[in-house]
Scaffold this active site. Sequence first.
Site, PDB file in Angstrom:
ATOM      1  CE  LYS A 126      -4.312  -1.565   0.404  1.00  0.00           C
ATOM      2  NZ  LYS A 126      -5.518  -1.098  -0.209  1.00  0.00           N
ATOM      3  NE  ARG A 160      -5.330  -6.705  -0.845  1.00  0.00           N
ATOM      4  CZ  ARG A 160      -4.200  -6.084  -1.133  1.00  0.00           C
ATOM      5  NH1 ARG A 160      -3.275  -6.663  -1.859  1.00  0.00           N
ATOM      6  NH2 ARG A 160      -3.961  -4.873  -0.678  1.00  0.00           N
TER       7      ARG A 160
END
Length: 193
Positions: A126, A160
């Site tokens: 991210k 994830r």
Amino acid sequence: TFRSSVAKAAVDVGAAIINDISAGELDKAMIETVAALRVPYIAMHMQGTPQTMQANPQYHNIVHEVKDFLHQRIQAAAAAGISEDRLVIDPGFGFGKTLHHNFILLNQLDQLTTLGVPLLAGLSRKSMLGAITGNNVDHRIHESIAAALLAVTKGAKIVRVHDVKASKEALAIYNAMKNCAAQEINLTTSNRN
């Protein structure tokens, strides 16, 4: 997908789970569609839409607001006939949240575990991680592993990841340490008896 028609088409050709970034908010038919399909459903929090979510996101208390939203979506899923054993919640790191919001949410992730369904954390690669280290998206393996481990320590049941082998190995070390500590507690308790 957040589109019920895409969810149905995907399941028709073999998809086994639906991951909806809007938790049924962008397509009001999604919850009923997933209930009819009888597949697991990941309901994620997102403020706004994909087009507007990063346009100055605001919260009074991010953890409470995300928790309240997910609680409401759990209730909507249950009302539509989606059983809790087919439901997963995701706080939506990076979806309508500033860097500060994301780290507050990660730090207090355990507050979402009281909602009674498994918690998924999608932190791998991210931009929030790159904002701290300066690494580009293809060079965030270390940050991603650290974030996954932190999420698991805070109660995430699913992470994830992009770097599966490295994540699996890091979690194996964490679980070995955790199991060893549990065995020591059991031995200590047994020795007292």
